[in-house]
Design a protein around this motif. Structure first.
Motif, short mmCIF file in Angstrom:
data_model
loop_
_atom_site.label_atom_id
_atom_site.label_comp_id
_atom_site.label_asym_id
_atom_site.label_seq_id
_atom_site.Cartn_x
_atom_site.Cartn_y
_atom_site.Cartn_z
N ARG A 31 0.83 -1.20 0.00
CA ARG A 31 0.00 0.00 0.00
C ARG A 31 0.87 1.26 0.00
NH1 ARG A 31 -3.60 2.01 5.16
NH2 ARG A 31 -3.84 4.18 4.49
N LEU A 58 -0.94 -2.20 -6.14
CA LEU A 58 -2.28 -2.59 -5.67
C LEU A 58 -2.57 -4.05 -5.94
CD1 LEU A 58 -4.58 0.46 -6.50
CD2 LEU A 58 -3.68 -0.27 -4.29
N ARG A 72 -8.27 1.45 -5.47
CA ARG A 72 -8.56 1.19 -6.89
C ARG A 72 -9.61 2.16 -7.40
NH1 ARG A 72 -10.57 -4.56 -8.13
NH2 ARG A 72 -10.29 -3.89 -10.31
N ARG A 104 -7.98 -1.73 -0.27
CA ARG A 104 -7.44 -1.88 -1.62
C ARG A 104 -8.49 -1.50 -2.66
NH1 ARG A 104 -8.13 -6.10 -6.02
NH2 ARG A 104 -6.38 -5.64 -7.38
N HIS A 162 2.13 1.91 -3.37
CA HIS A 162 1.08 2.56 -4.16
C HIS A 162 1.03 4.05 -3.85
CE1 HIS A 162 -2.91 3.70 -5.60
NE2 HIS A 162 -3.17 4.13 -4.38
N MET A 186 -0.87 -5.82 -3.22
CA MET A 186 -1.60 -5.63 -1.97
C MET A 186 -2.74 -6.63 -1.87
SD MET A 186 -3.45 -2.19 -0.51
CE MET A 186 -4.28 -2.21 1.10
N ASP A 187 -3.44 -6.84 -2.97
CA ASP A 187 -4.53 -7.82 -2.99
C ASP A 187 -4.00 -9.23 -2.72
OD1 ASP A 187 -7.23 -8.79 -3.58
OD2 ASP A 187 -6.37 -9.57 -5.43
#
Length: 394
Positions: free
Chosen positions: A162, A181, A204, A200, A165, A184-185
């Motif tokens: 994160r 991202l 997005r 997340r 990002h 992160m998922d």
């Protein structure tokens, strides 16, 4: 005041419009802005607002960065920030390589503290510090999580993704932010953490918001709420839900959906009244102050600049408010002041933003457009404005 150079957002819009074989009137017919405004933006007489840029990018089917010129490589190279991006990119690519026994890894408590510190650095708008430390923390956490997997390690790894990002977006590397991202998922799934998964989706949604894809943004917010519903009703989930509503507020404002805007800001306010300041939850800064700031931002997105300034005047910024949020508020305020002809006030406000968060302000498209607008409208040469113009590369 000297005129704008030939490489500003308006000239990029003009170039892409011509590549699409469209006249100004034809492009204006495809966006919710007038031919007159588009003409003024292309010639540099008016700054290109974020919503106009997003609308043009959507109409011409190009990325917003094509029009904004991000990343601002010349300034990034001068600031020695560009050289910090490749190590982040390489660290993000280690996610599926398993444990690495060739590197020295800090003890787990130190790694967890380092992941938290990265979030703190971003909130404090210390982008250089975060970017410099990020690759090592990602690398060590990746190896440790693979070697001795645990929920807290996967959570910490998701947190570092994160941060990658956040740093990438603030420096204008949107392609890299998309990779972060995705990572992160990947980590949030292994942590089985619905709050991280929902955050997340929130991030997005803001990516698509910047690109003018408001329907997709709204769907992602809805997915985030759906994910949270699986986690039960806690202070943590309420804070994340509130932040999702705040994201939906500015999305609805940009989409000119006033009923949705009122609904989301109302629900966010109700949550904030119930749980109070929750800035300790996932570094989201959620609470009554952030709700008020998003309501003002929504007015800016709706181009209700007088209303935005009226709201700004009644917002008290606590001393412990995250610097990144303080700078964002000041950039919004400066834009509203410029749009309402308060150019001297706008100049003072953008200087405050620079003092509060120099790196964030320098690479913020909205701040740069505000400075460009002030350059065009200034009737006399001001040392402060000349300095700001030079600072952003005009």
């Amino acid at each position: 005041m000297s005129s704008l150079d030939d490489d500003h957002t308006g000239t990029r819009i003009k170039r892409e419009r011509k590549l699409a074989h469209l006249t100004q009137r034809q492009l204006a017919a495809r966006i919710p802005f007038s031919y007159s405004l588009l003409n003024q933006v292309e010639c540099g007489a008016r700054p290109a607002s974020p919503d106009l840029v997003a609308a043009v990018a959507h109409a011409l089917r190009v990325d917003v960065t094509v029009l904004t010129g991000q990343p601002y490589v010349t300034e990034l190279q001068r600031d020695r920030l560009a050289e910090l991006v490749r190590p982040i990119r390489e660290a993000l690519d280690l996610y599926d390589l398993g444990a690495d026994d060739t590197i020295t890894i800090r003890p787990v408590p130190q790694l967890l503290a380092a992941a938290d510190d990265l979030c703190a650095q971003v909130r404090a708008a210390r982008l250089r510090n975060a970017a410099r430390a990020l690759p090592a923390v990602i690398t060590e956490l990746t190896s440790t999580a693979w070697g001795t997997p645990s929920t807290e390690l996967w959570q910490a790894l998701a947190s570092t993704y994160r941060t990658a990002h956040d740093v990438s977006v603030k420096l204008g590397y949107y392609d890299l932010s998309a990779v972060a991202l995705d990572r992160m998922d990947w980590a949030a799934q292994r942590a089985s953490d619905p709050c991280l998964a929902a955050i997340r989706q929130y991030m997005r949604a803001l990516v698509y918001f910047r690109e003018g894809e408001y329907t997709i943004s709204q769907r992602l917010i809805s997915v985030g709420h759906h994910v949270l519903a699986q986690a039960g009703d806690t202070r943590e989930t309420q804070a994340v839900a509130g932040q999702l509503h705040l994201g939906a507020t500015v999305i609805a404002a940009r989409a000119r959906n006033e009923s949705a805007l009122a609904s989301h800001i109302g629900q966010a306010a109700e949550i904030a009244d119930r749980i109070g300041d929750a800035s300790d939850v996932h570094w989201l800064s959620f609470g009554p102050t952030n709700v008020a700031m998003h309501k003002m931002s929504a007015a800016v997105e709706m181009r209700h600049y007088e209303d935005a300034l009226s709201q700004a005047g009644s917002i008290h910024l606590p001393a412990d408010l995250a610097t990144s949020r303080r700078a964002h508020f000041l950039i919004d305020r400066a834009r509203s002041e410029m749009e309402t002809g308060r150019t001297e006030a706008a100049l003072k406000t953008i200087v405050k933003a620079r003092r509060a968060a120099s790196e964030q302000t320098r690479y913020h498209p909205g701040a740069r457009e505000t400075i460009s607008g002030l350059v065009h409208h200034s009737r006399r040469t001001l040392d402060t404005l000349t300095n700001l113009a030079s600072w952003i590369g005009l």
